[in-house]
Design a protein around this motif. Structure first.
Motif, PDB file in Angstrom:
ATOM      1  N   MET A  87      60.034  72.270  45.250  1.00 59.86           N
ATOM      2  CA  MET A  87      60.568  71.739  44.017  1.00 59.86           C
ATOM      3  C   MET A  87      59.408  71.334  43.111  1.00 59.86           C
ATOM      4  SD  MET A  87      63.112  68.528  43.613  1.00 59.86           S
ATOM      5  CE  MET A  87      64.499  68.855  42.607  1.00 59.86           C
ATOM      6  N   GLN A  88      59.533  71.701  41.873  1.00 59.16           N
ATOM      7  CA  GLN A  88      58.487  71.412  40.899  1.00 59.16           C
ATOM      8  C   GLN A  88      58.605  69.963  40.417  1.00 59.16           C
ATOM      9  OE1 GLN A  88      56.314  73.745  40.346  1.00 59.16           O
ATOM     10  NE2 GLN A  88      55.132  72.870  38.713  1.00 59.16           N
ATOM     11  N   ALA A  89      57.484  69.299  40.254  1.00 58.10           N
ATOM     12  CA  ALA A  89      57.473  67.917  39.753  1.00 58.10           C
ATOM     13  C   ALA A  89      57.805  67.911  38.267  1.00 58.10           C
ATOM     14  CB  ALA A  89      56.102  67.292  39.980  1.00 58.10           C
ATOM     15  N   TYR A  90      58.391  66.822  37.802  1.00 56.14           N
ATOM     16  CA  TYR A  90      58.644  66.682  36.373  1.00 56.14           C
ATOM     17  C   TYR A  90      57.311  66.593  35.630  1.00 56.14           C
ATOM     18  CZ  TYR A  90      63.588  65.671  37.246  1.00 56.14           C
ATOM     19  OH  TYR A  90      64.898  65.747  37.601  1.00 56.14           O
ATOM     20  N   SER A  91      57.301  67.081  34.391  1.00 57.39           N
ATOM     21  CA  SER A  91      56.068  67.099  33.601  1.00 57.39           C
ATOM     22  C   SER A  91      55.620  65.676  33.269  1.00 57.39           C
ATOM     23  CB  SER A  91      56.283  67.886  32.310  1.00 57.39           C
ATOM     24  OG  SER A  91      57.139  67.170  31.441  1.00 57.39           O
ATOM     25  N   LEU A  92      54.334  65.562  33.004  1.00 56.18           N
ATOM     26  CA  LEU A  92      53.766  64.270  32.628  1.00 56.18           C
ATOM     27  C   LEU A  92      54.383  63.781  31.313  1.00 56.18           C
ATOM     28  CD1 LEU A  92      51.795  61.971  33.149  1.00 56.18           C
ATOM     29  CD2 LEU A  92      50.022  63.335  32.008  1.00 56.18           C
ATOM     30  N   ASP A  93      54.628  64.699  30.391  1.00 57.89           N
ATOM     31  CA  ASP A  93      55.231  64.341  29.111  1.00 57.89           C
ATOM     32  C   ASP A  93      56.608  63.697  29.319  1.00 57.89           C
ATOM     33  OD1 ASP A  93      55.570  64.445  26.163  1.00 57.89           O
ATOM     34  OD2 ASP A  93      57.120  65.922  26.675  1.00 57.89           O
ATOM     35  N   VAL A 111      64.163  57.516  37.909  1.00 62.00           N
ATOM     36  CA  VAL A 111      63.732  56.493  36.950  1.00 62.00           C
ATOM     37  C   VAL A 111      63.231  55.264  37.705  1.00 62.00           C
ATOM     38  CG1 VAL A 111      64.456  54.965  35.073  1.00 62.00           C
ATOM     39  CG2 VAL A 111      65.283  57.331  35.145  1.00 62.00           C
ATOM     40  N   GLY A 112      63.975  54.835  38.725  1.00 60.28           N
ATOM     41  CA  GLY A 112      63.556  53.669  39.503  1.00 60.28           C
ATOM     42  C   GLY A 112      62.236  53.899  40.209  1.00 60.28           C
ATOM     43  N   ASN A 113      62.079  55.074  40.810  1.00 63.02           N
ATOM     44  CA  ASN A 113      60.818  55.395  41.500  1.00 63.02           C
ATOM     45  C   ASN A 113      59.653  55.472  40.515  1.00 63.02           C
ATOM     46  OD1 ASN A 113      62.065  55.519  44.002  1.00 63.02           O
ATOM     47  ND2 ASN A 113      62.414  57.723  43.881  1.00 63.02           N
ATOM     48  N   LEU A 114      59.914  56.032  39.339  1.00 66.94           N
ATOM     49  CA  LEU A 114      58.871  56.143  38.317  1.00 66.94           C
ATOM     50  C   LEU A 114      58.413  54.759  37.874  1.00 66.94           C
ATOM     51  CD1 LEU A 114      57.341  58.134  36.343  1.00 66.94           C
ATOM     52  CD2 LEU A 114      59.126  57.541  34.719  1.00 66.94           C
ATOM     53  N   GLN A 121      53.163  49.531  40.348  1.00 70.86           N
ATOM     54  CA  GLN A 121      52.218  49.419  41.461  1.00 70.86           C
ATOM     55  C   GLN A 121      50.850  50.005  41.152  1.00 70.86           C
ATOM     56  OE1 GLN A 121      54.357  51.292  44.664  1.00 70.86           O
ATOM     57  NE2 GLN A 121      55.510  49.449  45.158  1.00 70.86           N
ATOM     58  N   THR A 122      50.824  51.116  40.412  1.00 69.36           N
ATOM     59  CA  THR A 122      49.551  51.814  40.205  1.00 69.36           C
ATOM     60  C   THR A 122      49.117  51.894  38.747  1.00 69.36           C
ATOM     61  OG1 THR A 122      50.558  53.996  39.940  1.00 69.36           O
ATOM     62  CG2 THR A 122      50.056  53.292  42.193  1.00 69.36           C
ATOM     63  N   GLY A 123      50.051  51.633  37.836  1.00 66.71           N
ATOM     64  CA  GLY A 123      49.735  51.795  36.429  1.00 66.71           C
ATOM     65  C   GLY A 123      49.804  53.242  35.972  1.00 66.71           C
ATOM     66  N   GLN A 124      50.242  54.126  36.839  1.00 65.12           N
ATOM     67  CA  GLN A 124      50.307  55.560  36.541  1.00 65.12           C
ATOM     68  C   GLN A 124      51.757  56.042  36.572  1.00 65.12           C
ATOM     69  OE1 GLN A 124      47.526  57.556  35.975  1.00 65.12           O
ATOM     70  NE2 GLN A 124      46.388  55.630  36.007  1.00 65.12           N
ATOM     71  N   VAL A 125      52.054  57.076  35.780  1.00 63.29           N
ATOM     72  CA  VAL A 125      53.360  57.716  35.859  1.00 63.29           C
ATOM     73  C   VAL A 125      53.230  59.177  36.301  1.00 63.29           C
ATOM     74  CG1 VAL A 125      54.498  56.212  34.185  1.00 63.29           C
ATOM     75  CG2 VAL A 125      53.378  58.311  33.412  1.00 63.29           C
ATOM     76  N   ALA A 126      52.008  59.637  36.469  1.00 64.13           N
ATOM     77  CA  ALA A 126      51.771  61.026  36.874  1.00 64.13           C
ATOM     78  C   ALA A 126      52.322  61.271  38.275  1.00 64.13           C
ATOM     79  CB  ALA A 126      50.276  61.336  36.846  1.00 64.13           C
ATOM     80  N   ALA A 127      52.719  62.509  38.526  1.00 64.05           N
ATOM     81  CA  ALA A 127      53.246  62.881  39.838  1.00 64.05           C
ATOM     82  C   ALA A 127      52.138  62.808  40.885  1.00 64.05           C
ATOM     83  CB  ALA A 127      53.805  64.296  39.790  1.00 64.05           C
ATOM     84  N   LEU A 128      52.525  62.529  42.100  1.00 63.97           N
ATOM     85  CA  LEU A 128      51.569  62.550  43.199  1.00 63.97           C
ATOM     86  C   LEU A 128      51.141  63.991  43.458  1.00 63.97           C
ATOM     87  CD1 LEU A 128      53.352  60.093  45.640  1.00 63.97           C
ATOM     88  CD2 LEU A 128      51.277  59.658  44.328  1.00 63.97           C
TER      89      LEU A 128
END
Length: 121
Positions: free
Chosen positions: A1-7, A37-40, A46-53
């Motif tokens: 499964m492809q991760a959602y885009s950073l945008d 949304v909750g995980n994001l 926790q990390t200050g980031q929204v980018a996919a792992l």
């Protein structure tokens, strides 16, 4: 499964930061799940980031490089061998049992994909 885009991730996080925003409404607006949304938001806190792992790569290969080379060489020696015959030969050669799918994947990666033989009438 492809991760959602950073945008998209950034737009979802920004929409959640608006006063009165609810996760369910944001999820519906961007056609994502409420869990996403909750995980994001948790990741952002926790990390200050929204980018996919980064991807984790999946399970390791069940066939060693030597076993893969043996299969490719065996097809060169016996091009009409079935997948089952190749698997049985590998079992006799190395003592390692693998599925027909594992044999097929090795052959496919080396451009030696096995074609189904036409049915005889």
């Amino acid at each position: 499964m492809q991760a959602y885009s950073l945008d998209l991730r950034q737009r979802v996080a920004q929409a959640c930061a608006e006063p009165g925003a609810r996760q369910a409404q944001v999820a519906q607006r961007f056609c994502v799940s409420v869990a996403f949304v909750g995980n994001l938001l948790r990741r952002q806190r926790q990390t200050g980031q929204v980018a996919a792992l980064p991807g984790r790569g999946g399970p390791p290969r069940c066939l060693s490089a030597a076993a893969q080379a043996w299969l490719v060489a065996q097809v060169g020696r016996q091009p009409d061998a079935t997948l089952a015959e190749l698997r049985d030969g590998l079992l006799a050669e190395s003592g390692q049992w693998v599925s027909l799918g594992a044999v097929w994947r090795v052959l496919d990666e080396h451009g030696l994909r096995r074609k189904k033989k036409p049915a005889r009438h």
